[in-house]
Design an enzyme around this catalytic site. Structure first.
Site, short mmCIF file in Angstrom:
data_model
loop_
_atom_site.label_atom_id
_atom_site.label_comp_id
_atom_site.label_asym_id
_atom_site.label_seq_id
_atom_site.Cartn_x
_atom_site.Cartn_y
_atom_site.Cartn_z
CG ASP A 1 -2.86 -5.97 7.25
OD1 ASP A 1 -2.26 -4.89 7.41
OD2 ASP A 1 -2.79 -6.64 6.19
CG ASP B 1 -2.15 -1.37 2.60
OD1 ASP B 1 -3.02 -0.87 1.87
OD2 ASP B 1 -1.43 -0.71 3.36
CD GLU C 1 0.80 -3.27 -0.16
OE1 GLU C 1 1.18 -2.36 -0.93
OE2 GLU C 1 1.07 -3.28 1.05
N GLY D 1 6.00 -0.54 4.90
CA GLY D 1 6.01 0.92 4.93
C GLY D 1 6.48 1.48 3.60
CE LYS E 1 7.35 7.98 6.24
NZ LYS E 1 5.91 7.79 6.42
NE ARG F 1 6.85 -1.90 0.26
CZ ARG F 1 5.64 -1.65 0.77
NH1 ARG F 1 4.80 -0.86 0.15
NH2 ARG F 1 5.27 -2.21 1.90
CB THR G 1 -0.98 2.13 4.92
OG1 THR G 1 -0.83 3.09 3.88
CG2 THR G 1 -2.44 2.06 5.34
C1 XBP Z 1 1.43 -2.74 4.12
C2 XBP Z 1 2.47 -1.76 3.85
C3 XBP Z 1 2.13 -0.36 3.54
C4 XBP Z 1 1.72 -0.02 2.12
C5 XBP Z 1 2.08 1.39 1.77
O1 XBP Z 1 0.83 -2.42 5.33
O2 XBP Z 1 3.63 -2.09 3.97
O3 XBP Z 1 3.27 0.35 3.80
O4 XBP Z 1 2.39 -0.86 1.22
O5 XBP Z 1 1.58 2.33 2.63
P1 XBP Z 1 -0.27 -3.35 6.05
P2 XBP Z 1 2.41 3.69 2.91
O6 XBP Z 1 -0.45 -4.61 5.28
O7 XBP Z 1 0.29 -3.58 7.42
O8 XBP Z 1 -1.52 -2.53 6.10
O9 XBP Z 1 3.06 4.10 1.63
O10 XBP Z 1 1.38 4.67 3.38
O11 XBP Z 1 3.43 3.38 3.97
MG MG Z 2 -1.11 -6.50 4.81
#
Ligand code: XBP
Ligand code: MG
Length: 242
Positions: free
Chosen positions: A15, A17, A24, A58, A60, A62, A127
């Site tokens: 993963d 983020d 984040e 995500g 958008k 969110r 993301t």
């Molecule tokens: C975490 C998320 C991402 C980011 C924002 O994803 O929910 O959406 O917060 O990215 P992960 P975008 O932990 O699965 O990587 O604004 O580009 O959607």
């Molecule tokens: Mg994550």
């Protein structure tokens, strides 16, 4: 640790983020707030609110969820929200390009060890591909995008985490079975997604996720650690799981 299998470990799927870096807290949240200010919106997300909003994966999605919950009478259209999200992505990528977002403890070391052990690497994230490339290039190494055989990111699948789709897509592209791979996640939504695809999963928690339910994970750690720590995750430990 649990879940020993008889299949040989072939790939690690990460993963992004919260797992590779605290993006984040350090980048997505400030980038959202900069985008709101740029559009003259009097919205400001603080850390506590963002922790709650992260339940929706995500950016958008969110943003849409935030409006429905906190500004239900607002008349903003999807194309406007899309523009705000694009501005957020621009701010996010600028921050990363300034090289200020470090990887989490042990991440770079484990990736290098995995490459030395000829394990294949993949990404499975909510993301966008653009955001992933920036993090890999600016926080890991200029050529880091080439370290990964598969980068499964963003809207490539319609259903985001906790749906298993993004991991299933990554497995298909790798041409591997879930039993040959190990996933690394930081959140309950991410764990659900990986488990739904049949993957054993190691969790490294962060400030937003430490109180979440990680039932079904192989192990739950504060970070991957380094050899100088009391304990750390290395290739010997990973290969012994298989
Ligand atoms: C975490 C998320 C991402 C980011 C924002 O994803 O929910 O959406 O917060 O990215 P992960 P975008 O932990 O699965 O990587 O604004 O580009 O959607
Ligand atoms: Mg994550």
């Amino acid at each position: 640790m649990q879940n020993k299998s008889s299949t040989k470990l072939a790939a690690l799927i990460f993963d992004v983020d919260g797992t590779l870096a605290d993006t984040e807290h350090d980048a997505h949240l400030p980038a959202f707030n900069l985008a709101f200010a740029e559009f003259g919106l009097d919205w400001h997300w603080d850390d506590a609110l963002y922790g709650e909003l992260l339940r929706v994966t995500g950016g958008k999605e969110r943003l849409r969820h935030y409006l429905q919950r906190f500004h239900p009478d607002s008349q903003f259209r999807d194309d406007f929200l899309s523009s705000v999200h694009q501005a957020k992505t621009r701010h996010y990528n600028r921050m990363l390009s300034e090289g200020k977002i470090p990887l989490r403890r042990g991440v770079k070391r484990l990736l290098l060890e995995a490459r030395n052990a000829d394990l294949r690497l993949a990404i499975a994230t909510t993301t966008s591909p653009e955001n992933v490339m920036s993090l890999l290039r600016y926080s890991l190494a200029e050529d880091a995008p080439t370290w990964f055989d598969v980068i499964a990111a963003g809207d490539i699948v319609p259903a985001k985490k906790p749906a298993p789709d993004i991991y299933l897509w990554a497995l298909k592209e790798l041409g591997l079975d879930a039993t040959q791979c190990l996933a690394f996640e930081d959140s309950e939504n991410g764990l659900k997604s990986a488990l739904g695809a049949g993957l054993r999963t190691i969790i490294t928690t962060n400030g937003y996720t430490s109180a979440q339910d990680f039932s079904g994970a192989v192990t739950v750690l504060s970070d991957l650690g380094e050899p100088t720590d009391n304990s750390h995750v290395d290739m010997t430990l990973l290969l012994n799981l298989f």
